[in-house]
Design an enzyme around this catalytic site. Structure first.
Site, PDB file in Angstrom:
ATOM      1  N   ASP A   9     -29.883   4.185  30.995  1.00  0.00           N
ATOM      2  CA  ASP A   9     -30.740   3.361  31.856  1.00  0.00           C
ATOM      3  C   ASP A   9     -29.918   2.879  33.058  1.00  0.00           C
ATOM      4  O   ASP A   9     -28.890   2.220  32.890  1.00  0.00           O
ATOM      5  CB  ASP A   9     -31.246   2.173  31.028  1.00  0.00           C
ATOM      6  CG  ASP A   9     -32.270   1.316  31.767  1.00  0.00           C
ATOM      7  OD1 ASP A   9     -32.564   1.607  32.944  1.00  0.00           O
ATOM      8  OD2 ASP A   9     -32.760   0.351  31.157  1.00  0.00           O
ATOM      9  N   ASP A 112     -35.534   6.202  36.218  1.00  0.00           N
ATOM     10  CA  ASP A 112     -34.132   5.808  36.020  1.00  0.00           C
ATOM     11  C   ASP A 112     -33.741   5.711  34.549  1.00  0.00           C
ATOM     12  O   ASP A 112     -32.768   5.046  34.213  1.00  0.00           O
ATOM     13  CB  ASP A 112     -33.859   4.476  36.728  1.00  0.00           C
ATOM     14  CG  ASP A 112     -34.463   3.302  35.992  1.00  0.00           C
ATOM     15  OD1 ASP A 112     -35.622   3.416  35.568  1.00  0.00           O
ATOM     16  OD2 ASP A 112     -33.778   2.287  35.809  1.00  0.00           O
ATOM     17  N   GLU A 113     -34.491   6.370  33.684  1.00  0.00           N
ATOM     18  CA  GLU A 113     -34.185   6.303  32.255  1.00  0.00           C
ATOM     19  C   GLU A 113     -34.351   7.671  31.612  1.00  0.00           C
ATOM     20  O   GLU A 113     -35.300   8.389  31.932  1.00  0.00           O
ATOM     21  CB  GLU A 113     -35.164   5.373  31.526  1.00  0.00           C
ATOM     22  CG  GLU A 113     -34.997   3.909  31.801  1.00  0.00           C
ATOM     23  CD  GLU A 113     -36.118   3.129  31.147  1.00  0.00           C
ATOM     24  OE1 GLU A 113     -36.179   3.092  29.906  1.00  0.00           O
ATOM     25  OE2 GLU A 113     -36.950   2.574  31.880  1.00  0.00           O
TER      26      GLU A 113
END
Ligand SMILES: [Mg+2]
Length: 269
Positions: A9, A112-113
């Site tokens: 993350d 973003d993960e």
């Protein structure tokens, strides 16, 4: 073989990516991550919304999803930068490319993960997680948190512990020590509506939920109650589903701090 799942993350993704871009490509001297700063929606419009904030901005209780006006009231010196979605897509792709060197079982969960199925891919998961974290920082310039566990749920919970730039484990054997004291609102899948119900039922910590007879939760919250009870007990059998990165765009989600009732506000979210 024991399953090993990583959840990677990016810390304050939109803000970090903008900060890196300004430093590495524009020769900027200031690092937005060190300032009370935020990425804000349309700043000309009074209803622009905070999309991401720096860690110093958290000290002013500035929240993702609140209006720029309200954030400015909390901190008049707040440095605001506009969103740059092309940059986010490029940064996201660079991250996934680096992660792909470690396993081909990658599930991009949001811009973003990502979940990585690392089962059988590393001798020592902790060492590999640190290597990935440090390489992302050295080669791409931004920081990530990595959660390590035997399933996706616990890996995701782990990546949310202390930030930024940390590796955390949350093995099932560590739940009582690391997860059960947390407030129920920290449990994955518990949004505002469920939180309200759970509080009314008298639950405060994840551990209290875990210890509950699931039949009682089902009686009050139907199948959702069972799912929440399973999560509180670290039960999650879902597989990492690798799919090619979407060609066009990325999804991301956030829970709004209040009920959005009009189209214009919804569009901005
Ligand atoms: Mg993030």
């Amino acid at each position: 073989m024991k399953k090993v799942i990583f959840h990677v993350d990016v810390n304050s993704a939109f803000l970090s990516w903008e900060a890196c871009y300004r430093i590495h490509h524009l020769g900027g001297k200031q690092d937005l991550r060190q300032l009370v700063s935020a990425v804000g929606g349309d700043q000309e419009k009074r209803h622009g919304i905070i999309l991401a904030k720096s860690i110093p901005a958290k000290k002013y209780h500035i929240q993702t999803g609140e209006t720029v006006v309200s954030a400015k009231e909390k901190c008049p010196d707040l440095v605001l930068v506009p969103p740059n979605y092309d940059l986010y897509n490029r940064s996201s792709k660079a991250l996934i490319k680096l992660l792909s060197e470690y396993t081909d079982k990658i599930e991009q969960y949001s811009i973003d993960e990502a979940f990585l199925d690392m089962t059988g891919c590393c001798q020592d998961p902790i060492t590999t997680a640190y290597e990935i974290k440090n390489r992302v920082h050295a080669e791409l310039g931004f920081t990530v948190n990595i959660g390590v566990s035997e399933n996706k749920l616990l890996a995701k919970m782990a990546s949310d512990f202390t930030k930024p730039d940390h590796v955390h484990t949350l093995w099932k054997s560590e739940m009582s020590e690391k997860m059960w004291h947390l407030p129920v609102g920290d449990l994955f899948y518990v949004g505002h509506a469920s939180l309200y119900k759970l509080k009314k039922l008298g639950f405060h910590t994840i551990g209290e939920l875990a210890a509950m007879d699931p039949a009682i939760l089902r009686a009050h919250m139907k199948s959702q109650g069972i799912l929440i009870w399973q999560y509180a007990n670290g039960i999650d059998e879902s597989a990492v589903i690798s799919s090619p990165p979407p060609a066009k765009g990325y999804g991301n989600s956030l829970t709004t701090p209040y009920d959005v009732m009009d189209c214009e506000t919804a569009r901005q979210y």
